[in-house]
Design a protein around this motif. Structure first.
Motif, short mmCIF file in Angstrom:
data_model
loop_
_atom_site.label_atom_id
_atom_site.label_comp_id
_atom_site.label_asym_id
_atom_site.label_seq_id
_atom_site.Cartn_x
_atom_site.Cartn_y
_atom_site.Cartn_z
N UNK A 166 0.67 -1.29 0.04
CA UNK A 166 -0.15 0.11 -0.02
C UNK A 166 0.80 1.27 0.12
N UNK A 167 2.23 1.16 -0.16
CA UNK A 167 3.08 2.27 0.12
C UNK A 167 3.43 2.61 -1.31
N UNK A 168 4.04 4.08 -1.37
CA UNK A 168 4.32 4.59 -2.54
C UNK A 168 5.76 5.15 -2.31
N UNK A 169 6.87 4.81 -3.07
CA UNK A 169 8.38 5.64 -2.73
C UNK A 169 8.77 6.41 -3.80
N UNK A 170 9.16 7.48 -3.70
CA UNK A 170 9.85 8.34 -4.53
C UNK A 170 10.68 9.29 -4.20
N UNK A 200 21.17 19.48 -1.80
CA UNK A 200 22.35 18.91 -2.61
C UNK A 200 22.00 17.40 -3.20
N UNK A 201 21.23 16.64 -2.24
CA UNK A 201 20.74 15.57 -2.65
C UNK A 201 19.24 15.22 -2.33
N UNK A 202 18.56 14.49 -3.22
CA UNK A 202 17.20 14.19 -3.35
C UNK A 202 16.60 13.34 -2.02
N UNK A 203 16.18 13.74 -0.88
CA UNK A 203 15.76 12.75 -0.10
C UNK A 203 14.66 11.56 -0.76
N UNK A 204 14.48 10.72 -0.19
CA UNK A 204 13.54 9.50 -0.41
C UNK A 204 12.26 9.78 0.44
N UNK A 205 11.20 9.73 -0.28
CA UNK A 205 9.98 9.83 0.54
C UNK A 205 9.26 8.65 0.43
N UNK A 206 8.28 8.18 1.48
CA UNK A 206 7.33 7.21 1.27
C UNK A 206 5.89 7.67 1.81
N UNK A 207 4.95 7.39 1.35
CA UNK A 207 3.59 7.73 1.93
C UNK A 207 2.66 6.51 1.60
N UNK A 208 1.73 6.33 2.42
CA UNK A 208 0.54 5.19 2.41
C UNK A 208 -0.49 5.77 1.52
N UNK A 209 -0.68 5.03 0.54
CA UNK A 209 -1.71 5.25 -0.41
C UNK A 209 -1.66 6.51 -1.29
N UNK A 210 -2.24 6.79 -2.30
CA UNK A 210 -2.02 8.08 -2.89
C UNK A 210 -2.24 9.24 -2.30
N UNK A 211 -3.33 9.24 -1.46
CA UNK A 211 -3.53 10.52 -0.66
C UNK A 211 -2.93 10.59 0.77
N UNK A 212 -1.92 9.60 0.95
CA UNK A 212 -1.28 9.54 2.27
C UNK A 212 -0.39 10.65 2.55
N UNK A 265 11.21 -3.68 -0.79
CA UNK A 265 10.73 -5.08 -0.95
C UNK A 265 9.20 -5.46 -1.46
N UNK A 266 9.00 -6.60 -1.69
CA UNK A 266 7.86 -6.84 -2.43
C UNK A 266 6.43 -6.63 -1.72
N UNK A 267 6.45 -6.59 -0.54
CA UNK A 267 5.37 -5.95 0.49
C UNK A 267 5.56 -4.58 0.86
N UNK A 268 6.66 -3.80 0.60
CA UNK A 268 6.80 -2.55 0.97
C UNK A 268 7.42 -2.55 2.43
N UNK A 269 7.44 -3.46 3.06
CA UNK A 269 8.12 -3.38 4.54
C UNK A 269 9.43 -3.05 4.49
#
Length: 721
Positions: A108-112, A120-132, A157-161
């Motif tokens: 259920x997670x999106x990573x970007x 200087x560098x782009x952080x990595x974010x995670x959110x739960x669902x499209x509206x999270x 990982x496959x389940x996003x954990x």
């Protein structure tokens, strides 16, 4: 499609002068010791007086002193350039916009990745669902005070954990691999080292596969040849020393071996290659069939003849793109329950090369290059056309990843005047919505992007993109022009956004990208037409582009600057030798300049696919004829040249640029300067922090502008509301 290991360096833009070009003088070049190395090669004596500059700057005090003296001279000169402050300010402003990477969905997670503008560098974010609500998962800006440690690859990982990711320090190609618990942010286990040119792929939730080289001898990290790459499996919570060897080729140490797993976790595909060409042997592992005997290797394709890139699978049926019997690529499948039945064609070759393909839901998304611009189509798994994905004009699209159980995919689209917008696309319905769009301080409609075609020396029709302000294009005025090229390794140049290029155009100049031979814009024949014995075609195409721009009134005769990086740096060095009268200025970035010894260092041995073998007489004579280091014309007026490199470049070692610059400075090449700019804690291009990128781009732009007559201080597009 899987692409080669030798990537083009990031392009930078340019502009410049208010005062007369003769008003700024360099003074005396630093003294460079000439050694007495002379070798007889195939009956010819070849001097290499600057061989000592090949040594690693970290381990040789004389080289370090030379670097310091050269940088002092160059810095002093760059400080005097009248447009430098303008470029620094404007490029910084154009960099300062929110930009997003393409999301990856797992569970259920999106990573970007997301950069607020000038981080200087782009952080990595995670959110739960499209509206999270999004949250920072990794912020690489906290890793180093100078911002030169970057987050490289990452795979949930496959389940996003969990998150598997790699760290790049100082621009080096070496990677450190770690695993993170997404919920807690805590690391799982230790580090994996000596990873380079590797994919990262999960095997279930318990471990992953990666490729590594043996640990180099002390002090050889940035120079030793890369041999014996092998595939390993790492189980979470164990030490690297316990990792299982999956696949190795000790009897063929020159082979590259890298692995990836299918989206459903059923198959591992191992690709082996011998150079930079997309020519692979393919082996499989049925991950469902693993037992106490370990990894059972299933040969699928033998011989290094063609490209094979797995798209995905439906159960035992695997889909690949390939140029086997199709120089412009096609899509085929094979049923591993009945491999004797052979390959089934799914999507036939067409007039444009396939640039990529993926499986999303029960559909294929197939990307094509149409005259170096992106197009994409949704098809059924049987290859029937469903619809075209509409893009906003000439530009570059990328992404289109997804899974078999979802119709959702994400992609980016950009052009010379449009930064990347991220779209969410539904393959079942065709619904296209914006996930993230940048807000920029300019109006894209103020600029015109056009494509033209010109004839090369042998009559070949070559495309180029020309970018100008709309008012400049309408006036028909010849303006200082920056011509960029690459021409090698099957790499296609397509439209994309660059703050420094746009600053050049805002300042009243033209930016031109020439799609010369050697790239992949028109498939295998276009690549073959610009490599090995055909390499001179690359230089002829680029020279013809410059002549065309002058004859068509795009640029004045004294207003043409050229730029290229990596293999494009070789391009700049070669054409400056062959036609020094045609160009006013040039930037040769991280270039391959000694074509007789490129195969002696790090990744150089791979490049024989494009360049040929320096130890074979037929190839050596071709290389000798255009090698930038060996073909400088004494007592000839040369363009102003700024060579740029970095001390941690372990792709094209900086010794190439050091030796080339020393050779330039030793000759009488007229009044225009031959300088080198050597960055510290930086490499071949990737991972460079934003502040260093802005500073370098500003220096290059101001240098080129000064010597082409571009004065951006009197020009420019007003920021839009």
């Amino acid at each position: 499609m899987t692409r080669n290991l030798f990537a083009a360096a990031a392009a930078i833009a340019i502009i410049a002068p208010a005062a007369s070009a003769q008003d700024l003088t360099v003074g005396e070049y630093p003294e460079t010791r000439q050694g007495d190395v002379v070798e007889t090669i195939f009956g010819e004596e070849v001097a290499d007086p600057y061989r000592w500059l090949e040594d690693d700057v970290r381990n040789n005090e004389e080289v370090a002193d030379w670097v310091q003296r050269q940088n002092a001279l160059t810095d002093n000169y760059l400080d005097m350039l009248p447009a430098r402050d303008w470029f620094s300010e404007r490029i910084g402003e154009l960099f300062d916009y929110e930009r997003f990477g393409i999301p990856t969905a797992r569970g259920d997670r999106y990573f970007y990745n997301r950069n607020s503008g000038l981080q200087n560098q782009s952080p990595l974010y995670v959110q739960d669902g499209l509206t999270g609500e999004r949250r920072v998962l990794i912020d690489p800006n906290e890793w180093a005070d100078d911002g030169a440690t970057a987050l490289a690859g990452w795979v949930p990982s496959p389940d996003g954990s969990k998150l598997l990711y790699s760290v790049q320090d100082g621009g080096s190609d070496w990677r450190i691999v770690r695993v993170l618990d997404v919920e807690t942010g805590e690391h799982i286990g230790g580090e994996i080292r000596w990873v380079k040119f590797s994919g990262l792929s999960w095997v279930g939730e318990e471990g992953f596969v990666y490729s590594r080289f043996p640990e180099p001898e002390e002090g050889e990290d940035f120079q030793a040849l890369n041999l014996n790459q092998s595939v390993y499996y790492h189980a979470l919570g164990t030490d690297q020393a316990a990792d299982q060897l999956v696949y190795a080729t000790p009897d063929a140490p020159e082979r590259n071996n890298f692995a990836g797993t299918s989206e459903d976790g059923r198959w591992m595909t191992i690709l082996s290659s011998t150079g930079t060409d997309s020519r692979y042997e393919v082996n499989l592992v049925d991950l469902d069939a693993r037992d106490e005997n370990g990894w059972r290797i299933i040969p699928l394709v033998e011989g290094f003849d063609h490209s094979w890139d797995q798209i995905g699978n439906v159960g035992s049926t695997l889909y690949f793109t390939t140029n086997h019997e199709a120089p412009l690529y096609r899509i085929v499948s094979i049923d591993m329950d009945n491999p004797q039945a052979g390959w089934t064609e799914i999507v036939a070759e067409r007039d444009q090369p396939i640039a990529g393909a993926s499986m999303v839901g029960d559909h294929l998304i197939v990307e094509y290059l149409e005259d170096a611009s992106s197009s994409a189509y949704v098809m059924t798994l049987d290859g029937e056309l469903v619809r075209e994905i509409e893009f906003a004009g000439l530009g570059s699209a990328g992404g289109f990843g997804g899974s078999a159980d979802s119709n959702e995919t994400f992609y980016s689209f950009s052009s010379f005047n449009r930064p990347s917008t991220i779209y969410r696309y539904d393959v079942a319905t065709g619904e296209n919505t914006i996930f993230a769009a940048p807000e920029v301080g300019f109006d894209p409609e103020d600029f015109v992007v056009e494509q033209r075609f010109y004839e090369s020396l042998d009559g070949t029709r070559v495309p180029m993109f020309i970018v100008r302000r709309a008012d400049v294009a309408a006036s028909g005025e010849a303006v200082p022009t920056l011509l960029y090229g690459y021409g090698g390794f099957d790499i296609s140049l397509t439209p994309g956004f660059s703050p420094s290029r746009l600053a050049w155009v805002e300042g009243g100049g033209a930016f031109v990208m020439a799609n010369i031979r050697g790239g992949g814009e028109y498939g295998r024949a276009w690549h073959d037409g610009g490599r090995r014995a055909n390499k001179q075609n690359v230089f002829d195409d680029f020279i013809a582009a410059g002549e065309f721009l002058i004859s068509e009134g795009v640029t004045p005769e004294d207003g043409l600057a050229i730029q290229g990086g990596s293999n494009g740096g070789l391009l700049v060095g070669a054409v400056a030798n062959q036609r020094p009268d045609l160009f006013s200025a040039g930037n040769a970035a991280v270039g391959v300049m000694d074509m007789l010894r490129f195969d002696q260092f790090t990744a150089g041995r791979y490049w024989v696919d494009d360049y040929g073998y320096p130890d074979r007489e037929e190839d050596w004579r071709i290389l000798r004829a255009y090698s930038p280091y060996h073909n400088i014309q004494p007592d000839t007026d040369y363009p102003a040249l700024l060579v740029t490199t970095a001390d941690t470049d372990d792709r094209v070692v900086p010794g190439h640029s050091f030796k080339y610059t020393a050779a330039l400075q030793a000759e009488n090449l007229g009044e225009r300067p031959q300088l080198i700019r050597i960055e510290t804690r930086a490499g071949h291009g990737s991972g460079k922090p934003t502040d260093k990128a802005i500073e370098e781009a500003s220096d290059i732009a101001a240098f080129l502008a000064y010597w082409t007559g571009l004065n951006p201080q009197d020009e420019g597009v007003q920021e839009s509301d």
